[in-house]
Design a protein around this motif. Structure first.
Motif, PDB file in Angstrom:
ATOM      1  N   ASN A   1       0.828  -1.218   0.000  1.00 23.84           N
ATOM      2  CA  ASN A   1       0.000   0.000   0.000  1.00 23.84           C
ATOM      3  C   ASN A   1       0.866   1.273   0.000  1.00 23.84           C
TER       4      ASN A   1
ATOM      5  N   GLU B   1       0.787   5.523  -0.783  1.00 27.24           N
ATOM      6  CA  GLU B   1      -0.142   6.662  -0.942  1.00 27.24           C
ATOM      7  C   GLU B   1       0.178   7.470  -2.199  1.00 27.24           C
TER       8      GLU B   1
ATOM      9  N   SER C   1      -5.741   5.302  -5.396  1.00 28.03           N
ATOM     10  CA  SER C   1      -7.078   5.025  -4.838  1.00 28.03           C
ATOM     11  C   SER C   1      -8.111   6.039  -5.334  1.00 28.03           C
TER      12      SER C   1
ATOM     13  N   ARG D   1      -9.020   4.606  -8.507  1.00 31.15           N
ATOM     14  CA  ARG D   1      -9.822   3.377  -8.311  1.00 31.15           C
ATOM     15  C   ARG D   1     -11.264   3.726  -7.946  1.00 31.15           C
ATOM     16  N   PHE D   2     -11.431   4.767  -7.082  1.00 29.38           N
ATOM     17  CA  PHE D   2     -12.780   5.126  -6.629  1.00 29.38           C
ATOM     18  C   PHE D   2     -13.349   6.324  -7.393  1.00 29.38           C
TER      19      PHE D   2
ATOM     20  N   LYS E   1     -13.288   8.052   0.208  1.00 29.01           N
ATOM     21  CA  LYS E   1     -13.011   6.606   0.072  1.00 29.01           C
ATOM     22  C   LYS E   1     -11.512   6.372  -0.116  1.00 29.01           C
ATOM     23  N   ALA E   2     -10.895   7.222  -0.932  1.00 30.63           N
ATOM     24  CA  ALA E   2      -9.458   7.075  -1.213  1.00 30.63           C
ATOM     25  C   ALA E   2      -8.656   7.321   0.058  1.00 30.63           C
TER      26      ALA E   2
ATOM     27  N   VAL F   1      -8.212   4.437   2.556  1.00 29.36           N
ATOM     28  CA  VAL F   1      -7.225   3.390   2.244  1.00 29.36           C
ATOM     29  C   VAL F   1      -5.875   3.700   2.901  1.00 29.36           C
ATOM     30  N   TYR F   2      -5.598   4.988   3.041  1.00 27.94           N
ATOM     31  CA  TYR F   2      -4.277   5.381   3.537  1.00 27.94           C
ATOM     32  C   TYR F   2      -4.298   5.819   5.001  1.00 27.94           C
TER      33      TYR F   2
ATOM     34  N   THR G   1       1.555   4.246   5.383  1.00 27.72           N
ATOM     35  CA  THR G   1       1.761   3.521   4.122  1.00 27.72           C
ATOM     36  C   THR G   1       3.138   3.860   3.549  1.00 27.72           C
TER      37      THR G   1
END
Ligand code: NDP
Ligand code: 8X3
Length: 258
Positions: free
Chosen positions: A189, A191, A195, A198-199, A205-206, A209-210, A215
């Motif tokens: 993972n 940063e 993401s 992806r989103f 949402k992104a 992830v971090y 990360t």
């Protein structure tokens, strides 16, 4: 010892994240660059900055790796500019969505396969003959932990990164009689805008992830790329997996206190 000084690296996906960080460290070390991605303005700004800061040659070309014609045009322009890469960093890539296969979007699957696998192949097919002709060289393919371990909703992205790993192995075998080395770097993972892409621009949402643990930063992966490119000629590193300390697998990580 600095073995990249005066050499030339072609980087795909140089407009952000790991590609941009790799351009920064290689320029700092005196390596000339050919930067490619779709976002021309970002490439131009980066090229200008690196030329000014480090005095290296930086050419930049807008390329969509999904289009073989776009890659062929890049090859023609690079040949005309009389600068041939010693290093090819196949970094352009993306994930789209996290839907299960049963509800997946064909258009997202096509984009991931076309970019992460076919794009990597088009670029490699175009530039490998020149690199072989030039003599020594090194191809670095950016894989992922997603090429070692699947996760729910990862499906097609996982398949592309397992594919990048397989292609790295296969290329290495095909090139045994040449002086071209092939390495696959598989980050955990990290940063970047990954993401956000992806989103589809959903920042909350992104960010999630971090937020769970510290990360990797793009620079950490770029440092690993420099390390691999800078090894002596006889040393080959087929794989390098690089993870955040807190992330021990896709599923197992030490969550930081919020
Ligand atoms: P970013 O989104 O920051 O960078 C992706 C880069 O790929 C951009 O420069 C983008 O440029 C380029 N790109 C995407 N599609 C195309 C296309 N069709 N043609 C040309 N260039 C394209 O993400 P990362 O830096 O994180 O991603 C780089 C690589 O690292 C990817 O292969 C990704 O799969 C891999 N990876 C990332 C991890 C992470 O956690 N971030 C972990 C493991 C691997 P533009 O949009 O301008 O075309
Ligand atoms: C990117 C890392 O875990 O989101 O390749 O697939 S992951």
């Amino acid at each position: 010892m600095n073995r990249v000084k005066g050499k030339c690296a072609l980087i795909t996906g140089a407009s952000s994240g790991i590609g941009e960080a790799s351009a920064n460290i290689l320029a700092l070390k005196g390596c000339n660059l050919i930067l490619t991605a779709r976002r021309e303005e970002k490439l131009k700004n980066l090229a200008q900055k690196l030329k000014k800061m480090y005095g290296v040659r930086v050419d930049n070309y807008p390329v969509d790796v999904r289009e073989n014609r776009s890659v062929e045009l890049l090859l023609e322009r690079v040949k005309a500019a009389k600068i041939m890469p010693d290093f090819l960093i196949n970094n352009a890539g993306l994930a789209l969505g996290l839907e299960g296969v049963q509800e997946g979007f064909i258009s997202k699957w096509d984009t991931m396969i076309d970019t992460n696998l076919k794009g990597l192949l088009y670029i490699t097919r175009a530039f490998l003959p020149l690199m072989i002709e030039k003599g020594e060289g090194h191809v670095i393919n950016i894989g992922s932990t997603a090429g070692w371990q699947t996760y729910p909703g990862g499906n097609v992205y996982n398949a592309t990164k397992f594919g990048v790993r397989a292609l790295s192995d296969a290329m290495s075998l095909d090139l045994v009689d040449t002086d071209i080395k092939v390495s696959c770097i598989a980050p955990g993972n990290c940063e970047t805008d990954f993401s956000l892409v992806r989103f589809e621009g959903d920042k909350s949402k992104a960010d999630e992830v971090y937020a769970k643990y510290k990360t990797l930063e793009a620079k950490d992966v770029a440092d690993a790329i420099f390390y691999i490119l800078n090894t002596p000629s006889h040393v080959n590193i087929p794989y390098l997996r690089i993870m955040p300390k807190a992330q021990r697998s896709v599923y197992i990580f030490k969550e930081k206190k919020r």
